[in-house]
Design a protein around this motif. Structure first.
Motif, mmCIF file in Angstrom:
data_model
loop_
_atom_site.group_PDB
_atom_site.id
_atom_site.type_symbol
_atom_site.label_atom_id
_atom_site.label_comp_id
_atom_site.label_asym_id
_atom_site.label_seq_id
_atom_site.Cartn_x
_atom_site.Cartn_y
_atom_site.Cartn_z
ATOM 1 N N ASP A 98 0.845 -1.203 0.000
ATOM 2 C CA ASP A 98 0.000 0.000 0.000
ATOM 3 C C ASP A 98 0.879 1.251 0.000
ATOM 4 O O ASP A 98 0.629 2.199 -0.750
ATOM 5 N N TRP A 99 1.892 1.240 0.862
ATOM 6 C CA TRP A 99 2.818 2.383 0.922
ATOM 7 C C TRP A 99 3.527 2.568 -0.414
ATOM 8 O O TRP A 99 3.654 3.684 -0.920
ATOM 9 N N GLN A 100 3.988 1.465 -0.991
ATOM 10 C CA GLN A 100 4.708 1.528 -2.268
ATOM 11 C C GLN A 100 3.818 2.117 -3.353
ATOM 12 O O GLN A 100 4.249 2.972 -4.129
ATOM 13 N N LYS A 101 2.570 1.661 -3.398
ATOM 14 C CA LYS A 101 1.631 2.143 -4.404
ATOM 15 C C LYS A 101 1.416 3.657 -4.261
ATOM 16 O O LYS A 101 1.427 4.382 -5.255
ATOM 17 N N GLN A 102 1.243 4.126 -3.039
ATOM 18 C CA GLN A 102 1.011 5.554 -2.823
ATOM 19 C C GLN A 102 2.272 6.376 -3.114
ATOM 20 O O GLN A 102 2.178 7.482 -3.652
#
Length: 166
Positions: A98-102
């Motif tokens: 999720d962090w990577q995507k954002q």
């Protein structure tokens, strides 16, 4: 303000307005030193500040949005006592992916801003305004002379497709 300037052994005119005094203060005031910054620097990290008023470049804002969506989607009965539990579950459901995507989303936005800014620089470099004409004189105060001085015919319209073509 005057006392601060005097204590720093700077000079000002007694007739200066607050805005002018504030400008002197801004030019000579040291940047604050934050304890968190010092801790990060001591561990070989670099602190980079986000531009003000650009929450869309702050990954945490997208993560908060994700968290709120997850809480809202599970808050079917809208029971107040359930919010703490739903929030804790939403926090624990956030993954490194999720962090990577954002982070990738913010990088994409940065690239778009950079591209637009570069395009705007190219456009503004070519933007020339020519008002009035050479035939009017400064001493001519007739209505016709005023009308020609305020004539906007020398302005070239902005080409909105310019950026898309480049």
């Amino acid at each position: 303000m005057q006392e601060w300037i005097t204590n720093k052994e700077l000079s000002y005119l007694p007739t200066m307005l607050k805005a002018e005094l504030y400008q002197i203060i801004k030019e000579h005031k040291e940047a604050p030193i934050y304890e968190a910054d010092q801790l990060l620097i001591s561990h070989s990290h670099k602190v980079v500040r986000l531009p003000p008023y650009h929450c869309d470049l702050n990954v945490i804002e997208f993560m908060w949005s994700l968290l709120k969506r997850r809480v809202a989607s599970n808050n079917v009965g809208q029971e107040v006592g359930n919010i703490v539990k739903l929030t804790e579950e939403a926090f624990s459901s956030i993954t490194p992916q999720d962090w990577q995507k954002q982070c990738e989303h913010v990088k994409h936005l940065e690239d778009k801003f950079y591209e637009r800014d570069g395009c705007m620089d190219n456009i503004t470099d070519k933007f020339i305004i020519e008002l009035g004409n050479d035939s009017s004189t400064d001493s001519d105060t007739s209505d016709d002379a005023y009308a020609s001085d305020s004539d906007m015919s020398g302005i070239v319209s902005f080409d909105h497709n310019y950026c898309e073509e480049k």
